[in-house]
Design a protein around this motif. Sequence first.
Motif, PDB file in Angstrom:
ATOM      1  N   ALA A   1       0.969  -1.217   0.137  1.00 55.95           N
ATOM      2  CA  ALA A   1       0.116  -0.078  -0.042  1.00 55.95           C
ATOM      3  C   ALA A   1       0.792   1.254  -0.026  1.00 55.95           C
ATOM      4  O   ALA A   1       1.962   1.015   0.318  1.00 55.95           O
ATOM      5  CB  ALA A   1      -0.989  -0.051   1.219  1.00 55.95           C
ATOM      6  N   PRO A   2       0.234   2.324  -0.428  1.00 61.09           N
ATOM      7  CA  PRO A   2       1.153   3.476  -0.344  1.00 61.09           C
ATOM      8  C   PRO A   2       1.853   4.021   1.020  1.00 61.09           C
ATOM      9  O   PRO A   2       2.971   4.495   1.164  1.00 61.09           O
ATOM     10  CB  PRO A   2       0.202   4.658  -0.892  1.00 61.09           C
ATOM     11  CG  PRO A   2      -0.986   4.022  -1.614  1.00 61.09           C
ATOM     12  CD  PRO A   2      -1.118   2.605  -0.821  1.00 61.09           C
ATOM     13  N   TYR A   3       1.243   3.630   2.141  1.00 60.16           N
ATOM     14  CA  TYR A   3       1.568   3.909   3.181  1.00 60.16           C
ATOM     15  C   TYR A   3       2.725   2.891   3.976  1.00 60.16           C
ATOM     16  O   TYR A   3       3.323   3.234   4.986  1.00 60.16           O
ATOM     17  CB  TYR A   3       0.456   4.129   4.238  1.00 60.16           C
ATOM     18  CG  TYR A   3      -0.396   2.946   4.507  1.00 60.16           C
ATOM     19  CD1 TYR A   3      -0.303   1.915   5.411  1.00 60.16           C
ATOM     20  CD2 TYR A   3      -1.546   2.787   3.886  1.00 60.16           C
ATOM     21  CE1 TYR A   3      -1.273   0.720   5.525  1.00 60.16           C
ATOM     22  CE2 TYR A   3      -2.468   1.862   3.748  1.00 60.16           C
ATOM     23  CZ  TYR A   3      -2.288   0.770   4.837  1.00 60.16           C
ATOM     24  OH  TYR A   3      -3.002  -0.554   4.867  1.00 60.16           O
ATOM     25  N   THR A   4       2.884   1.837   3.051  1.00 56.02           N
ATOM     26  CA  THR A   4       4.000   0.911   3.917  1.00 56.02           C
ATOM     27  C   THR A   4       5.064   0.795   2.463  1.00 56.02           C
ATOM     28  O   THR A   4       5.925   0.021   2.825  1.00 56.02           O
ATOM     29  CB  THR A   4       3.254  -0.586   3.970  1.00 56.02           C
ATOM     30  OG1 THR A   4       2.528  -0.989   2.663  1.00 56.02           O
ATOM     31  CG2 THR A   4       2.358  -0.541   5.138  1.00 56.02           C
ATOM     32  N   VAL A   5       5.180   1.496   1.443  1.00 57.73           N
ATOM     33  CA  VAL A   5       6.074   1.488   0.282  1.00 57.73           C
ATOM     34  C   VAL A   5       6.494   2.578   0.048  1.00 57.73           C
ATOM     35  O   VAL A   5       5.823   3.526  -0.182  1.00 57.73           O
ATOM     36  CB  VAL A   5       5.512   0.621  -0.857  1.00 57.73           C
ATOM     37  CG1 VAL A   5       6.359   0.402  -1.884  1.00 57.73           C
ATOM     38  CG2 VAL A   5       4.753  -0.935  -0.360  1.00 57.73           C
TER      39      VAL A   5
ATOM     40  N   LEU B   1      -5.187   0.643  -2.751  1.00 52.33           N
ATOM     41  CA  LEU B   1      -5.033   2.058  -2.891  1.00 52.33           C
ATOM     42  C   LEU B   1      -6.439   2.905  -2.426  1.00 52.33           C
ATOM     43  O   LEU B   1      -7.610   2.122  -2.767  1.00 52.33           O
ATOM     44  CB  LEU B   1      -4.838   2.095  -4.370  1.00 52.33           C
ATOM     45  CG  LEU B   1      -4.551   3.737  -4.866  1.00 52.33           C
ATOM     46  CD1 LEU B   1      -3.340   4.362  -4.309  1.00 52.33           C
ATOM     47  CD2 LEU B   1      -4.311   3.590  -6.447  1.00 52.33           C
ATOM     48  N   HIS B   2      -6.192   4.006  -1.918  1.00 53.75           N
ATOM     49  CA  HIS B   2      -7.442   4.744  -1.490  1.00 53.75           C
ATOM     50  C   HIS B   2      -8.593   4.145  -0.820  1.00 53.75           C
ATOM     51  O   HIS B   2      -9.552   3.941  -1.001  1.00 53.75           O
ATOM     52  CB  HIS B   2      -8.062   5.335  -2.552  1.00 53.75           C
ATOM     53  CG  HIS B   2      -7.241   6.607  -3.262  1.00 53.75           C
ATOM     54  ND1 HIS B   2      -7.835   7.906  -3.256  1.00 53.75           N
ATOM     55  CD2 HIS B   2      -5.824   6.806  -3.218  1.00 53.75           C
ATOM     56  CE1 HIS B   2      -6.933   8.689  -3.798  1.00 53.75           C
ATOM     57  NE2 HIS B   2      -5.682   8.136  -3.766  1.00 53.75           N
ATOM     58  N   GLU B   3      -7.923   3.094   0.217  1.00 52.24           N
ATOM     59  CA  GLU B   3      -8.937   2.386   1.056  1.00 52.24           C
ATOM     60  C   GLU B   3      -9.532   3.105   1.997  1.00 52.24           C
ATOM     61  O   GLU B   3     -10.635   2.813   2.451  1.00 52.24           O
ATOM     62  CB  GLU B   3      -7.949   1.131   1.607  1.00 52.24           C
ATOM     63  CG  GLU B   3      -8.717   0.120   2.470  1.00 52.24           C
ATOM     64  CD  GLU B   3      -8.091  -1.089   2.656  1.00 52.24           C
ATOM     65  OE1 GLU B   3      -8.600  -1.991   3.216  1.00 52.24           O
ATOM     66  OE2 GLU B   3      -6.694  -1.079   2.533  1.00 52.24           O
TER      67      GLU B   3
ATOM     68  N   LEU C   1      -1.205  12.948   2.146  1.00 51.77           N
ATOM     69  CA  LEU C   1      -1.318  14.420   2.149  1.00 51.77           C
ATOM     70  C   LEU C   1      -0.331  15.185   3.091  1.00 51.77           C
ATOM     71  O   LEU C   1       0.634  16.114   2.816  1.00 51.77           O
ATOM     72  CB  LEU C   1      -2.753  15.081   2.260  1.00 51.77           C
ATOM     73  CG  LEU C   1      -3.705  14.907   1.173  1.00 51.77           C
ATOM     74  CD1 LEU C   1      -5.097  15.273   1.656  1.00 51.77           C
ATOM     75  CD2 LEU C   1      -3.231  15.577  -0.030  1.00 51.77           C
ATOM     76  N   ASP C   2      -0.103  14.433   4.289  1.00 49.31           N
ATOM     77  CA  ASP C   2       0.465  15.017   5.257  1.00 49.31           C
ATOM     78  C   ASP C   2       2.060  14.652   5.075  1.00 49.31           C
ATOM     79  O   ASP C   2       3.054  15.554   5.406  1.00 49.31           O
ATOM     80  CB  ASP C   2       0.304  14.484   6.793  1.00 49.31           C
ATOM     81  CG  ASP C   2      -1.127  14.729   7.262  1.00 49.31           C
ATOM     82  OD1 ASP C   2      -1.589  15.770   6.779  1.00 49.31           O
ATOM     83  OD2 ASP C   2      -1.673  14.182   8.161  1.00 49.31           O
ATOM     84  N   GLN C   3       2.427  13.492   4.549  1.00 43.48           N
ATOM     85  CA  GLN C   3       3.566  12.921   4.358  1.00 43.48           C
ATOM     86  C   GLN C   3       4.300  13.444   3.040  1.00 43.48           C
ATOM     87  O   GLN C   3       5.473  13.878   2.909  1.00 43.48           O
ATOM     88  CB  GLN C   3       3.787  11.505   4.518  1.00 43.48           C
ATOM     89  CG  GLN C   3       5.176  11.049   4.373  1.00 43.48           C
ATOM     90  CD  GLN C   3       5.337   9.371   4.712  1.00 43.48           C
ATOM     91  OE1 GLN C   3       4.505   8.921   5.005  1.00 43.48           O
ATOM     92  NE2 GLN C   3       6.281   8.908   4.487  1.00 43.48           N
TER      93      GLN C   3
ATOM     94  N   ARG D   1      -2.356  13.473  -2.576  1.00 40.34           N
ATOM     95  CA  ARG D   1      -3.108  12.126  -2.492  1.00 40.34           C
ATOM     96  C   ARG D   1      -2.443  10.989  -3.048  1.00 40.34           C
ATOM     97  O   ARG D   1      -1.468  11.088  -4.039  1.00 40.34           O
ATOM     98  CB  ARG D   1      -4.447  12.425  -3.189  1.00 40.34           C
ATOM     99  CG  ARG D   1      -5.398  13.533  -2.567  1.00 40.34           C
ATOM    100  CD  ARG D   1      -6.415  13.868  -3.317  1.00 40.34           C
ATOM    101  NE  ARG D   1      -7.419  12.655  -3.690  1.00 40.34           N
ATOM    102  CZ  ARG D   1      -8.372  12.451  -2.511  1.00 40.34           C
ATOM    103  NH1 ARG D   1      -8.601  12.941  -1.658  1.00 40.34           N
ATOM    104  NH2 ARG D   1      -9.389  11.535  -3.078  1.00 40.34           N
ATOM    105  N   PRO D   2      -2.619   9.687  -2.542  1.00 44.86           N
ATOM    106  CA  PRO D   2      -1.940   8.548  -3.135  1.00 44.86           C
ATOM    107  C   PRO D   2      -1.966   8.378  -4.467  1.00 44.86           C
ATOM    108  O   PRO D   2      -0.795   8.167  -5.144  1.00 44.86           O
ATOM    109  CB  PRO D   2      -2.592   7.376  -2.280  1.00 44.86           C
ATOM    110  CG  PRO D   2      -3.055   7.995  -1.155  1.00 44.86           C
ATOM    111  CD  PRO D   2      -3.530   9.291  -1.394  1.00 44.86           C
ATOM    112  N   ILE D   3      -2.964   8.468  -5.127  1.00 47.98           N
ATOM    113  CA  ILE D   3      -3.086   8.423  -6.763  1.00 47.98           C
ATOM    114  C   ILE D   3      -2.106   9.326  -7.534  1.00 47.98           C
ATOM    115  O   ILE D   3      -1.421   9.222  -8.347  1.00 47.98           O
ATOM    116  CB  ILE D   3      -4.481   8.562  -7.265  1.00 47.98           C
ATOM    117  CG1 ILE D   3      -5.302   7.196  -6.983  1.00 47.98           C
ATOM    118  CG2 ILE D   3      -4.663   9.023  -8.735  1.00 47.98           C
ATOM    119  CD1 ILE D   3      -6.830   7.409  -7.354  1.00 47.98           C
ATOM    120  N   ALA D   4      -2.196  10.779  -6.837  1.00 46.89           N
ATOM    121  CA  ALA D   4      -1.226  11.769  -7.418  1.00 46.89           C
ATOM    122  C   ALA D   4       0.185  11.157  -7.373  1.00 46.89           C
ATOM    123  O   ALA D   4       0.818  11.329  -8.211  1.00 46.89           O
ATOM    124  CB  ALA D   4      -1.463  12.977  -6.906  1.00 46.89           C
TER     125      ALA D   4
END
Length: 448
Positions: free
Chosen positions: A199-203, A226-228, A237-239, A243-246
Amino acid sequence: MSPATITPESCDLLIEAGFVVPVEPHAVVWEDHAVAISGSEIVAILPTAQARTRFVPKQLVQRPGSALIPGLVNAHTHNPMTLLRGIADDLPLKVWLQQHIWPVEGAVMGPQFVADGITLAIAEMLRGGTTCVNENYFFPDVQAATYKHHGFRARIGLPVIDFPTAWASSDDEYFDRAGEVHDQWRGDPLIATAFAPHAPYTVSDASFERVRMLSDQLDVPVHLHLHETAQEVQQSLDQYGQRPIARLQRLGLINDRLIAVHMTQLTEAEIHLCAERGVSVVHCPESNLKLASGFCPACALARAGVNLAIGTDGCASNNDLDMFSETRTAAILSKAVANDAVALDAFAALRAATLGGARAIGFDAQVGTLEVGKQADIACVDLSALETQPLHHVVSQLVYATGRHQVTDVWIAGRQRLAERQPAGIDMAGVVANARQWRQRIVGLHPA
């Protein structure tokens, strides 16, 4: 030449049925038809009366009260997690995952856990008409060998995640082992691979860039959560300020190889971006509902031209592998989300559960429809039961009224894998006893 002098053709199997639902052509049901199979392929679909004249089958199966459909394609699941079914219910995603699932997995995950969980899952899936799966878990080498042993069609995810697990201890090891598994199964008729960054938050960006490069080089899909949840989007957005898709678009991953799972948090612009770039979306409605993750805008995606597939997710969050239930939920939920009773009608829902899944994972040239030249992956569904009477509309009954217990027979690549609801080559009593042994081990790690 007169009809009397025509020599009948030999075929390995002829299945006669009350109805054949080919999925392609769309919205078609053929009554009193038969499917002829030679080797692993469908060689003819024709009226039963003609089939009896044209073919001399080595095996004849007659199911006059049943419908033949393409085998269902579960486009996203974590099947070793059948052994974690029900251990941490009624919790939000992050709490469920980080405080319960990951600690237990860390203690039990290994080759035997994966093999036993998948064997249990295969038996369950066969009994529910599923013939193909898009898998996402660790020890892909064991997964592939287990699916192959049971003659089950699968695309196996090659995991990438930014922390050590029992499978790999570093970024380099994840990629090295992924390459080894891919090479081992290259060209297999039943088993293929995909990259599966979690997922975007773990890779990390660096790992995503390696995934993109290798996906391009090897021409394999990328299978990604993605976008779960809204929390995932806010964290990105914070990190990253995106957004993850962008972020994934910046990294070159929004393309026709991407299998995007869940997608509950989407803007109109993101929906159209997915359509333009050929992204496939896997809708897992029951897991999303149970974890209160949000609602995938399935109708908006489909109407924008996005290929829509259906998945159950894993048994730890669903808690089953019932694609009939999942398809019904997808159809009904889409109507509520779109506020439109015609959204994702019965034909479209069945298409998402078959051809949509096959397209998402790159198997649509082989499976997903009943067509001459395609692989004979077929489920036979008994519609003569009280619960599906009267039979006004076959596909409506399949989507809105049929239960998986009505699946009687399943074939994969022309070989019968379920006969009268009994999976071939699987010791059902042994599978159940083994699952109970795993329960005793896991209870000690995670008391109820």
